[in-house]
Design an enzyme around this catalytic site. Structure first.
Site, PDB file in Angstrom:
ATOM      1  N   SER A  92       0.740  -1.193   0.123  1.00 30.78           N
ATOM      2  CA  SER A  92       0.096   0.075   0.066  1.00 30.78           C
ATOM      3  C   SER A  92       1.045   1.404  -0.277  1.00 30.78           C
ATOM      4  O   SER A  92       0.579   2.397  -0.658  1.00 30.78           O
ATOM      5  CB  SER A  92      -0.931   0.028   1.268  1.00 30.78           C
ATOM      6  N   ASN A  93       2.036   1.151   0.701  1.00 33.39           N
ATOM      7  CA  ASN A  93       2.727   2.257   0.533  1.00 33.39           C
ATOM      8  C   ASN A  93       3.551   2.611  -0.654  1.00 33.39           C
ATOM      9  O   ASN A  93       3.560   3.665  -1.249  1.00 33.39           O
ATOM     10  CB  ASN A  93       4.027   2.418   1.737  1.00 33.39           C
ATOM     11  N   ARG A 118      21.814 -15.252   3.888  1.00 32.30           N
ATOM     12  CA  ARG A 118      21.304 -13.860   3.879  1.00 32.30           C
ATOM     13  C   ARG A 118      22.376 -13.178   3.077  1.00 32.30           C
ATOM     14  O   ARG A 118      21.963 -12.278   2.065  1.00 32.30           O
ATOM     15  CB  ARG A 118      21.375 -13.386   5.093  1.00 32.30           C
ATOM     16  N   LEU A 126      18.485  -6.496   6.432  1.00 31.35           N
ATOM     17  CA  LEU A 126      19.458  -6.622   5.244  1.00 31.35           C
ATOM     18  C   LEU A 126      20.803  -6.398   5.950  1.00 31.35           C
ATOM     19  O   LEU A 126      20.998  -5.914   7.220  1.00 31.35           O
ATOM     20  CB  LEU A 126      19.243  -5.154   4.705  1.00 31.35           C
ATOM     21  N   ASN A 186      13.696   3.890   4.993  1.00 37.01           N
ATOM     22  CA  ASN A 186      12.745   3.000   5.352  1.00 37.01           C
ATOM     23  C   ASN A 186      11.616   3.551   6.147  1.00 37.01           C
ATOM     24  O   ASN A 186      11.845   4.773   6.759  1.00 37.01           O
ATOM     25  CB  ASN A 186      13.215   1.823   6.400  1.00 37.01           C
ATOM     26  N   HIS A 230       8.908   2.707   9.310  1.00 38.66           N
ATOM     27  CA  HIS A 230       8.882   1.704  10.458  1.00 38.66           C
ATOM     28  C   HIS A 230       7.631   2.219  11.120  1.00 38.66           C
ATOM     29  O   HIS A 230       7.320   3.528  11.583  1.00 38.66           O
ATOM     30  CB  HIS A 230      10.110   1.776  11.262  1.00 38.66           C
ATOM     31  N   GLU A 286      22.353  -0.804  11.901  1.00 40.99           N
ATOM     32  CA  GLU A 286      21.447  -0.841  13.390  1.00 40.99           C
ATOM     33  C   GLU A 286      20.100  -1.078  13.037  1.00 40.99           C
ATOM     34  O   GLU A 286      19.424  -0.199  12.252  1.00 40.99           O
ATOM     35  CB  GLU A 286      21.841  -0.181  14.121  1.00 40.99           C
ATOM     36  N   LEU A 287      19.613  -2.184  13.222  1.00 38.73           N
ATOM     37  CA  LEU A 287      18.025  -2.615  12.978  1.00 38.73           C
ATOM     38  C   LEU A 287      17.169  -1.492  13.490  1.00 38.73           C
ATOM     39  O   LEU A 287      17.040  -1.162  14.326  1.00 38.73           O
ATOM     40  CB  LEU A 287      17.592  -3.908  13.681  1.00 38.73           C
ATOM     41  N   GLU A 305       1.357   6.942   7.713  1.00 38.36           N
ATOM     42  CA  GLU A 305       2.359   6.367   6.757  1.00 38.36           C
ATOM     43  C   GLU A 305       2.375   6.953   5.459  1.00 38.36           C
ATOM     44  O   GLU A 305       3.195   7.481   4.825  1.00 38.36           O
ATOM     45  CB  GLU A 305       2.369   5.039   6.887  1.00 38.36           C
TER      46      GLU A 305
HETATM   47  C1  GAR Z   1       3.828  -0.844   6.902  1.00 37.29           C
HETATM   48  O1  GAR Z   1       2.975  -0.827   7.926  1.00 37.29           O
HETATM   49  C2  GAR Z   1       5.229  -0.721   7.246  1.00 37.29           C
HETATM   50  O2  GAR Z   1       5.152   0.637   8.034  1.00 37.29           O
HETATM   51  C3  GAR Z   1       5.516  -1.891   7.713  1.00 37.29           C
HETATM   52  O3  GAR Z   1       4.976  -2.772   7.007  1.00 37.29           O
HETATM   53  C4  GAR Z   1       3.881  -2.445   6.642  1.00 37.29           C
HETATM   54  C5  GAR Z   1       3.807  -2.690   5.017  1.00 37.29           C
HETATM   55  O4  GAR Z   1       2.635  -2.307   4.354  1.00 37.29           O
HETATM   56  N1  GAR Z   1       7.213  -2.120   7.761  1.00 37.29           N
HETATM   57  C6  GAR Z   1       7.950  -2.756   8.459  1.00 37.29           C
HETATM   58  O5  GAR Z   1       7.149  -3.151   9.750  1.00 37.29           O
HETATM   59  C7  GAR Z   1       9.203  -2.564   8.587  1.00 37.29           C
HETATM   60  N2  GAR Z   1      10.000  -3.246   9.592  1.00 37.29           N
HETATM   61  P1  GAR Z   1       2.439  -1.976   2.809  1.00 37.29           P
HETATM   62  O6  GAR Z   1       3.036  -3.225   2.213  1.00 37.29           O
HETATM   63  O7  GAR Z   1       0.947  -2.121   2.649  1.00 37.29           O
HETATM   64  O8  GAR Z   1       3.000  -0.838   2.348  1.00 37.29           O
END
Ligand code: GAR
Length: 225
Positions: free
Chosen positions: A21-22, A73, A101, A115, A117, A151-152, A182
């Site tokens: 969706s993002n 990985r 990663l 990214n 989060h 760093e994660l 988001e």
């Molecule tokens: C989103 O909420 C994003 O913040 C999260 O995954 C979802 C993806 O939604 N990302 C993480 O948790 C990364 N650690 P989307 O596929 O609909 O964009």
């Protein structure tokens, strides 16, 4: 002597693992001219990612690199990095990319890796962010766009948006509220990067030459909410 043509439009590569969706918000922003770059590729580590179908239907070049086909990985990260590099990215957008990663990938694109989060970083790096916020009795949750380091979820924050947690919220309803913000902050922060307004400097993220705090710039909703 001829001078080489100056590259005008910046290249955006988007990495996804699922729904996308993002990513879709980025596609829409590109279509409406609201994005300071071109989406040149969408790459998924999962063949069954819904977002890959969405991107394909919109005529975007897509690639699947299935992490399950690699022994380590690092081997996956090297293949992914080669594919990303082939598109000469100005920014690599991790839009729900759910693989950790390694430096093999991160060090090649440091300063261009962004990214999102679903928490108010530095709170709740890692998974299950919404449930953790509810369990802690927090009154607010949110999302943070940040540069990626080794760093994660620990790289410098660029932009953060907050939502209220209601007594009636569970992890699912809260995830929906957070996802809404988001979609507002992610393209905005990536535009800042593409316009050179925000940079990943040694000390952290700098916006318009000023070092941002560990929580990044705070999003102000245009409707004043
Ligand atoms: C989103 O909420 C994003 O913040 C999260 O995954 C979802 C993806 O939604 N990302 C993480 O948790 C990364 N650690 P989307 O596929 O609909 O964009």
């Amino acid at each position: 002597m001829t001078t080489p043509a100056k590259k005008s439009l910046k290249n955006i590569v988007i990495l996804i693992s699922g729904r996308g969706s993002n990513m879709e918000v980025f596609l829409e922003a590109a279509t409406s001219g609201a994005l300071a770059g071109n989406i040149v590729s969408v790459i998924s580590n999962r063949p069954d990612a819904q977002g890959i179908i969405t991107a394909r239907n919109r005529g975007i070049a897509t690639t699947v690199i299935d992490h399950q086909q690699f022994a380590t990985r690092e081997a996956f990260d090297a293949a992914l990095a080669d594919e990303v590099a082939a598109h000469n990215p100005d920014v690599v957008v991790l839009a729900g990319f759910m693989r950790i990663l390694t430096p093999v990938f991160i060090n090649r694109f440091l300063g261009k890796l962004v990214n999102i989060h679903p928490s108010l970083l530095p709170k709740y790096a890692g998974l299950h962010t919404h449930q953790r916020a509810i369990d802690a009795g927090d009154k607010e949750a949110g999302a943070t766009v940040h540069y990626v380091t080794n760093e994660l979820d620990g790289g410098p924050a660029i932009l953060q948006a907050r939502v209220n947690i209601a007594n009636t919220d569970d992890a699912q309803t809260l995830a929906c509220k957070v996802l809404e913000v988001e979609h507002l902050i992610f393209p905005e922060a990536v535009n800042w990067h593409l316009q050179g307004r925000v940079v990943h400097a040694n000390q952290g993220a700098q916006l318009d030459g000023e070092l941002l705090p560990p929580t990044g710039a705070q999003w102000k909703h245009p409707r004043g909410e």
